[in-house]
Design an enzyme around this catalytic site. Sequence first.
Site, short mmCIF file in Angstrom:
data_model
loop_
_atom_site.label_atom_id
_atom_site.label_comp_id
_atom_site.label_asym_id
_atom_site.label_seq_id
_atom_site.Cartn_x
_atom_site.Cartn_y
_atom_site.Cartn_z
N GLU A 3 -0.93 -1.75 5.09
CA GLU A 3 -0.08 -1.81 6.29
C GLU A 3 -0.09 -0.50 7.06
O GLU A 3 0.10 -0.47 8.27
CB GLU A 3 1.37 -2.16 5.89
CG GLU A 3 2.28 -2.48 7.07
CD GLU A 3 2.75 -1.25 7.84
OE1 GLU A 3 2.83 -1.30 9.07
OE2 GLU A 3 3.03 -0.23 7.19
N GLU A 4 -0.33 0.61 6.33
CA GLU A 4 -0.16 1.94 6.92
C GLU A 4 -1.32 2.39 7.81
O GLU A 4 -1.27 3.47 8.38
CB GLU A 4 0.05 2.99 5.81
CG GLU A 4 1.33 2.80 5.00
CD GLU A 4 2.58 3.28 5.74
OE1 GLU A 4 2.46 3.67 6.91
OE2 GLU A 4 3.66 3.23 5.13
N ASP A 58 0.83 -1.22 0.00
CA ASP A 58 0.00 0.00 0.00
C ASP A 58 0.86 1.27 0.00
O ASP A 58 2.01 1.25 0.42
CB ASP A 58 -0.96 0.01 1.20
CG ASP A 58 -0.24 -0.09 2.53
OD1 ASP A 58 0.79 -0.79 2.61
OD2 ASP A 58 -0.69 0.52 3.51
N HIS A 86 7.90 8.49 4.86
CA HIS A 86 6.68 9.31 4.89
C HIS A 86 6.95 10.78 4.53
O HIS A 86 6.11 11.63 4.75
CB HIS A 86 5.95 9.22 6.24
CG HIS A 86 5.44 7.84 6.54
ND1 HIS A 86 4.43 7.60 7.45
CD2 HIS A 86 5.78 6.62 6.05
CE1 HIS A 86 4.21 6.29 7.51
NE2 HIS A 86 5.02 5.67 6.67
ZN LIG Z 1 5.13 3.66 6.53
ZN LIG Z 2 6.36 0.80 5.84
#
Ligand SMILES: [Zn+2]
Ligand SMILES: [Zn+2]
Length: 413
Positions: free
Chosen positions: A139-140, A81, A364
Site C-alpha cells: 500500500e505504501e 506491508d 511513519h
Molecule cells: Zn503509511
Molecule cells: Zn497506512
Amino acid sequence: MVSIKLLDKLQELYPQLVELRRDFHMYPEVSNNEVETPKKISKYLTDLGLEVKTGVGGNGVVGYLRGKRPGKTIALRADFDALPLQDEKDVPYKSKVPGAMHACGHDLHTAALLGVANVLSQLKDEIEGTVVFIHQFAEEVAPGGAEAMIKDGCLEGVDEVYGAHVWANDPIGQVSFNEGYTMAAADTFEITITGNGGHGAMPHETVDPVVIASQLVLNLQQIASRKTDPLKSVVVTIGALKSGEALNVIPDTAYIGGTVRSFDEDVRNETENLIRHISASTCHVFGAKAEINYKRGHAALYNHPAETKKLKALATNVLGEDKVFDKEPIMGAEDFSYYLREVPGTFFFAGGRNPEINAIYPHHHPRFDVDERSILTIGQVFLSLISEELIDKQNSVAMQPMSLQNFGGAPVE
Ligand SMILES: [Zn+2]
Ligand SMILES: [Zn+2]
C-alpha cells in the site's frame, strides 16, 4: 442475539489477535517484498475453512466466506506491508528486521481482519451472501497493490467494499467518518536543471543552475497561492533541492524533487501542467534546460455518501454516540481509493493514540505505535456491518454499545 454473540467471540479472540499483530510487527516485510506475511495470512484463513486465493495481483491474498444462502457480496480490506524504517521503540515486540518496521499500523489492520474472518467463519451457516477478505500487499508505494489486485479480479462480484485505518492522532476507542473526498491524490515530480558550470568567481561565463533552481522553487509556490481556486485545495511541496559540492564552483546541474497532493481531478491535472510550464519557462528565461519527470501516485479517495452514512450509523450503534466523530479530509494518500472507484463503500479511521503506553508518535515515525485495542474497534464496526447486511437483518438494531473496558484481553504494554 447473533450480534452480541459476534462481539463476544471477538472478545474471546483478542489475546490471539494481539499475538498475531505482534508477530507481524516483529517480522515486517516492506512493500512488494512480502513473502512470509501472505503465507501466514493464507494459512490462518485456510485453517478457518475459507476458500483462499494467493498471489493475487502479486503478493495479495483473498479469502472467501460463502454463506449457505445467497445474498450480497461484501468485501473488507486490510493492507499488510511495512516501511523501510528502523524501529526505535523500546517494546518486547519491536521489529527484529533491521531497516524494516510496521510504522503505519498495517500489522494491526491485518490482525483485525483475520479476527473478523475467524468470528464470521464460526457463523457460516447464518450468513446470507459472501464476505470477501482482501489482504493487500504494497500500500505504501505507487503503483500500489490495490490496482494490481483489482486487475486480478479481487472485486469480481463484490457489491460493496469497506476498509479502515488506525489513526495515531485520534484517541483510542473513537472512530471517524467523512463523506466524499477524504484522502488526497499523491503525485511526485523531479526536475533536473541543466545549466553550464564554471568558476565561482566568473558567473557571467556560466549558466548558474543554483540560482535558477532557487527562482524555480519560489515560482512553484504560486501554483497553490495564486493559480488554484482557494475553495479547492492543493499542496506543492519541494522536499529535495540538491546541487554542487565545492564552495568556489558553479555546478552544471541542480535537482528539485517534490510531491503534489490534491482531491479534485481537474486541480490535479492543472497542477501537473503548471509544474511543467513554470519549470520549462523559468529555465528558458535564464538559458538553462529543464527535464521534468512527473509521476502519478495513488488517486484521491472518495467515500460514497450512502455507504458512509450506513457504516457511521452502525458504528454509533455498536460503540456509542460519544465514540463516533466526523473526520476532516486528510492530505495523506491511500490506495483504497481504487476499490472505491470500482464499487461503492467507505474508508473509516479508528483512533489508536494512548499517551499512557507512549502511543503518541505520528504515522511513519520510528517510534510509531498504537493502542492495540483499536483491533477491537475496527473489528466491532466490521462485524456490525456484516451482521446488519448478511446475518441478522431484523435484529441487529438491538445491538448494545460496548465500551472497550468490557474487553479483558491482553494487557497493553
Ligand atoms: Zn503509511
Ligand atoms: Zn497506512
